[in-house]
Every structure is written in C-alpha cells, then in structure tokens.
Design a protein around this motif. Structure first.
Motif, short mmCIF file in Angstrom:
data_model
loop_
_atom_site.label_atom_id
_atom_site.label_comp_id
_atom_site.label_asym_id
_atom_site.label_seq_id
_atom_site.Cartn_x
_atom_site.Cartn_y
_atom_site.Cartn_z
N TYR A 218 17.27 55.24 62.51
CA TYR A 218 16.66 54.43 61.40
C TYR A 218 17.54 53.97 60.52
N GLU A 219 17.04 52.81 59.74
CA GLU A 219 17.84 52.18 58.75
C GLU A 219 18.39 53.14 57.80
N ASP A 220 17.65 54.45 57.38
CA ASP A 220 18.06 55.09 56.32
C ASP A 220 19.22 56.62 57.05
N THR A 221 19.61 56.25 58.19
CA THR A 221 20.40 57.04 59.01
C THR A 221 19.63 58.00 59.60
N TYR A 222 18.27 58.50 59.45
CA TYR A 222 17.56 59.38 60.00
C TYR A 222 17.66 59.27 61.57
N GLY A 223 17.67 60.25 62.35
CA GLY A 223 17.79 59.97 63.63
C GLY A 223 18.23 61.45 64.40
N TRP A 224 18.42 61.24 65.56
CA TRP A 224 18.99 62.43 66.42
C TRP A 224 20.05 62.09 67.63
N THR A 225 20.68 62.86 67.97
CA THR A 225 21.40 62.75 69.09
C THR A 225 20.85 63.24 70.46
N CYS A 226 21.01 62.41 71.54
CA CYS A 226 20.42 62.87 72.85
C CYS A 226 21.46 62.66 73.85
N LEU A 227 21.44 63.50 74.92
CA LEU A 227 22.32 63.00 76.13
C LEU A 227 21.28 63.22 77.36
N ASN A 228 21.41 62.21 78.05
CA ASN A 228 20.23 62.24 79.24
C ASN A 228 19.04 62.67 78.97
N GLY A 229 18.28 62.11 77.76
CA GLY A 229 17.12 62.59 77.47
C GLY A 229 16.81 63.93 77.00
N VAL A 230 17.93 64.62 76.93
CA VAL A 230 17.88 65.71 76.03
C VAL A 230 18.40 65.95 74.69
N LYS A 231 17.51 66.30 73.85
CA LYS A 231 18.07 66.16 72.40
C LYS A 231 19.13 67.52 72.07
N VAL A 232 20.31 67.05 71.91
CA VAL A 232 21.44 67.92 71.75
C VAL A 232 21.95 68.12 70.32
N PRO A 233 22.78 69.05 70.27
CA PRO A 233 23.23 69.22 68.85
C PRO A 233 24.41 67.98 68.42
N GLU A 234 24.45 67.67 67.46
CA GLU A 234 25.45 66.45 66.82
C GLU A 234 26.83 66.71 67.36
N LYS A 235 27.03 67.91 67.18
CA LYS A 235 28.46 68.27 67.47
C LYS A 235 28.97 68.07 68.81
N LEU A 236 28.00 68.47 69.89
CA LEU A 236 28.16 68.17 71.44
C LEU A 236 28.53 66.68 71.69
#
Lengths: 117, 380
Positions: free
Chosen positions: B238-256
């Motif tokens: 989102y505009e305020d940088t809120y969001g999350w990381t995903c690989l192939n539809g799976v929410k994963v830790p940002e570090k990965l």
C-alpha cells in the motif's frame, strides 16, 4: 490379503481402522473447531489454510488419548479452508478412520513435533 | 433465458477476469468512491456519512480506533452493509459461467488477497497493544494498563469485528458485469449501486454517520497461476508501505524473499517452522543444490517393480532419504526425507531424525504407525 487404506491431505493422514477404540468419546464441535462447513483436523498456524473434513450428515468425530477418529456412514471429503488448489480435495468413503498429523524432528528444539503448514 | 454462451462471449471471459483483478490495485477515485458509499448508506436508510480515508487497512484501522477512543463508542454497520450488498443482486447465471469466471476471480481476489489481508490485519491489531506498551517501563505499564488498557482493548475489538474486506464482492461484481454483457436483465439501479461500490471500495469500517476507507494496494504482484507472488519485494504494498511478502500464494517471512538465493543458509532453513515456508526455501535455494550437500541413503529408484512402488506411492512422491549430518555439524538427527509435495508438485525436505535407514521406516516414523497392513489410496 486385502490391505487397509490410508489417505493423505497434506500433513493429515487418514488411516482406515476396523472400529472405534473402546472409550472413544464423541466430539461435539464448537464454533472455533469449524470453518467453511468443515471440522478443522489440521490447523495451519501460518497461512490459515486449515485442513478440514466436510461435516455432512452421517459424519461423526471421536477422540481418545488425544487422537482424533472419524466414523462416516456417508461419503465426505478432506479439503483446504482457503486455497483448495494447494491440496486438492480427498474423498473419504464410509469407514472408520484414525486421523493423525505427520511428525518431524525439530533440529532447533530437539523434539518431535507435528508438521506445520 | 440464456443457456449457452456464444464463442465470442466465451472468448471475452478472460478480459472480464483481468479487468476485475486489475481493479484490485487501481487507485480509488475519491469523488466516485464518496458517491458510491453515500448511495449505499442511503439505500440502507442511514444518513450520509463523513468518509475518512487511510492509505492502507492498517492506517485506516488506527484512524477508526482513534475515533472510537475519542467518541467512546460507535454504532457499527458491518452486518447491515453485508446484507445490503447481499440483497442487491441475485441471478441464475448457469454453472459453467460460475466455474469459468467466478471461481477464477474468487480464487485470486478473495481466497488470495482478501483472506491474507484479513489474517494479516487481525494478527497485527492483536499484537498492537503489546508492541505499544513494550517500550514502557514496568511501572509505567502498570499505570497505563490500569487506566487505559480495558478501554483500548474494547475499541480494538470493535475494529476487529467490524472491518470489512470487500474482495469477495468484487469477484461477484465481475461475474454480474459479465452477466450484464451477455444480456442478463437486472434492476439497473441496484446493479449500478452494487458495481460502483465494489469498483471503489476495497476495505471499509462502517459506523453510523462516519466510515473509514482504505486506499487500494499500490502494487499487487501475481504469478502466472494467479497466486500472490514476488521474488524481489512485497507481493502486496500500500501507499504507506504496509504490505506483506508472498511466494507462490504463500505468505512468507520477508527475509526469505529479500535474501538472494546464494546467501540463503541451512541454519535459516532450520528456523523455518512452517512446511509451506520450507517448500519455498527449497525452491529458491535449489533442490539439487540442497540435495548435493548430503548423501542419499535410500531412494525411490531402488523400488522400481517392488510392491512399495504403488503401495506407498514411491514413484509419485519420489521419496529420498538424505543424510545431511555433515552440513549440520555431525548432528546425528539430521536425516531428511525428501519428497514431491502431493498438493503443489514442489519439492520438500523434512527431518525424520536418527534411527531411520529406509524410506518405509521414514514414512512410519512420520505417521507413528506400522504401515505393513496398509496401502496408500490417495494423497494430495
């Protein structure tokens, strides 16, 4: 000799058994145990994509010593609560099933634990 | 009554799907959004609300929280809004169209985007009070807890119970719009009210007289299977940088996601508790690279023509028992079962511990059952 069946839905394994063990208690599910019309048989802590069994007429759940059992007189199925493409549905014919979660060894904690989604 | 699509109409289905998927990250048109929200309030018999915008669902929730703290309470309209949207349209578009169009839209917009947003936001709001109080000393916490915590919690619970992610309705809006295109007759006023609302509103916290709306994500990255996916950054932002990381539809830790493949370590693999996260790790790290670090003790290839091949789906799962002790500082427990995930076809390695020397033993060890009397009838 005819082999018994086992079926897998992700880390959840359904093993055909001859009958319910003595002392198995019927489970009356509360709302926290149910999602999308199914009993949660494998919790997914990280994604919320729980493994469930469709609660149709003729499906009953039991518990003994922390192990879950299912007796279904009508066909039902195991399904994922959110993303059904992740694990396609698995049909469960009328039988008595012992439901187990696969284990793995946690190298950090040095314990055997349930495989988690 | 329409019972069959023409070839031309059928060819248009992907266009409608893409259009509504693209709308999920299309910026809100504030003027149209205000109008759509006010119209739906009017339709519910409510007075015209003040509309407050946040840049993301999290920021919007904070704004609503502040409002509730300041006003002590708020009369929420979530369930009324839900029934209102539900009552707008109902049509008998036939099942083929349902599976071709709606299920595709639903799997992307709601099963992926909507459900992840709901769970992400709920857990963040849950941990919010703790994280706000963490920096304070124990004495300060005691004072605050005594005076404010019950009040804050009550307001936060209200936000959690009444925020509304509308992606489910967006999928239906795409479905109904296609129906309109092929000539299904609707009550035009209701159709427009529903469609205008779904086009603009992605996240809303509705109260009497006021509602809080989040802007849509600035970026949504999908892979070619319609799953949330980004190998370089957040899949949703989102505009305020809120969001999350995903690989192939799976929410994963940002570090990965943020760590380049060549910098991933097996120590990090050990830290990952979720099987889904480990699958994504192996895919990024490289299956062959991972396996090459260990020694294969037993492989499915040893069982061609053997009864186990079909009985325990050795061929389908491509099981391999891999000794990884040398890369885990001679840890005797570091024996892994490698296999093809029966759901998504990706490769995964899970530790089975010491004392296992064959694949069958590894399977029995994982299930804690003797499988001699069993055969695998289905596995996904």
């Amino acid at each position: 000799m005819k082999k018994k069946q086992y079926k897998g839905h992700g880390e959840v394994i359904f093993l055909e058994i001859d009958g319910l063990p003595d002392g198995a208690k019927k489970i009356i599910p509360n709302s926290s145990m149910i999602t999308k019309g199914g009993l949660i048989v494998g919790q997914s802590e990280t994604s919320g994509n729980h493994h469930c069994v469709e609660m149709v007429e003729g499906v009953e759940f039991y518990e003994r010593d922390g192990v879950l059992y299912m007796k279904n007189t009508k066909p039902t199925k195991a399904f994922c609560s959110l993303d059904r493409a992740r694990h396609p549905d698995v049909e469960l014919e009328p039988k008595v099933w012992k439901i187990k979660i696969q284990k793995e060894f946690d190298l950090l904690e040095r314990v055997r634990r349930n495989v988690a989604d | 009554m329409i019972t069959k699509l023409t070839k031309e109409q059928e060819a248009k289905i992907p266009e409608f799907i893409n259009k509504w998927v693209d709308k999920a990250s299309e910026p809100i048109d504030v003027e149209k959004c205000n109008k759509a929200v006010k119209n739906i309030y009017k339709d519910m018999g409510q007075k015209e609300p003040i509309v407050i915008y946040g840049r993301s669902p999290l920021e919007t929730s904070y704004l609503a929280w502040l409002y509730l703290i300041d006003h002590n309470t708020g009369s929420q309209l979530r369930s009324q809004l839900d029934s209102q949207l539900d009552s707008q349209l109902y049509s008998q578009l036939y099942s083929q169209l349902y599976s071709q169009l709606y299920s595709q839209l639903d799997s992307q917009l709601d099963s992926q985007l909507g459900s992840q947003l709901r769970s992400q936001l709920r857990s963040q709001l849950d941990s919010q009070l703790d994280s706000q109080l963490d920096p304070l000393s124990t004495d300060q916490q005691c004072e605050l807890i005594k005076e404010l915590l019950p009040h804050f919690k009550e307001q936060l619970q209200l936000i959690q119970s009444c925020f509304y992610v509308t992606t489910w309705w967006s999928a239906w809006a795409g479905f109904y719009e296609f129906g309109d295109y092929i000539g299904v007759k609707y009550d035009k006023q209701k159709y427009n009210l529903f469609k205008d609302f779904c086009e603009q509103v992605h996240f809303i916290i509705p109260f009497e007289g006021i509602c809080f709306i989040s802007d849509k994500p600035r970026v949504i990255n999908w892979n070619d299977k319609g799953q949330l996916h980004s190998e370089t950054y957040k899949a949703i932002e989102y505009e305020d940088t809120y969001g999350w990381t995903c690989l192939n539809g799976v929410k994963v830790p940002e570090k990965l996601v943020a760590t380049p493949a060549h910098e991933l370590t097996l120590d990090y693999y050990k830290e990952l508790e979720s099987a889904d996260h480990r699958i994504e790790f192996v895919a990024k790290y490289g299956v062959e690279r991972m396996k090459s670090l260990g020694t294969v003790i037993d492989t499915y290839e040893n069982y061609k023509g053997h009864e186990y091949w079909d009985r325990y789906i050795f061929g389908k799962s491509k099981y391999e028992l891999i000794d990884m002790r040398k890369v885990y500082n001679d840890d005797r427990e570091a024996i892994f079962l490698g296999m093809v995930h029966q759901g998504n076809g990706m490769y995964i390695m899970e530790c089975v511990g010491s004392g296992v020397t064959t694949i069958k033993q590894a399977l029995e060890n994982r299930i804690e059952e003797d499988l001699t009397e069993y055969e695998c009838a289905d596995f996904h």
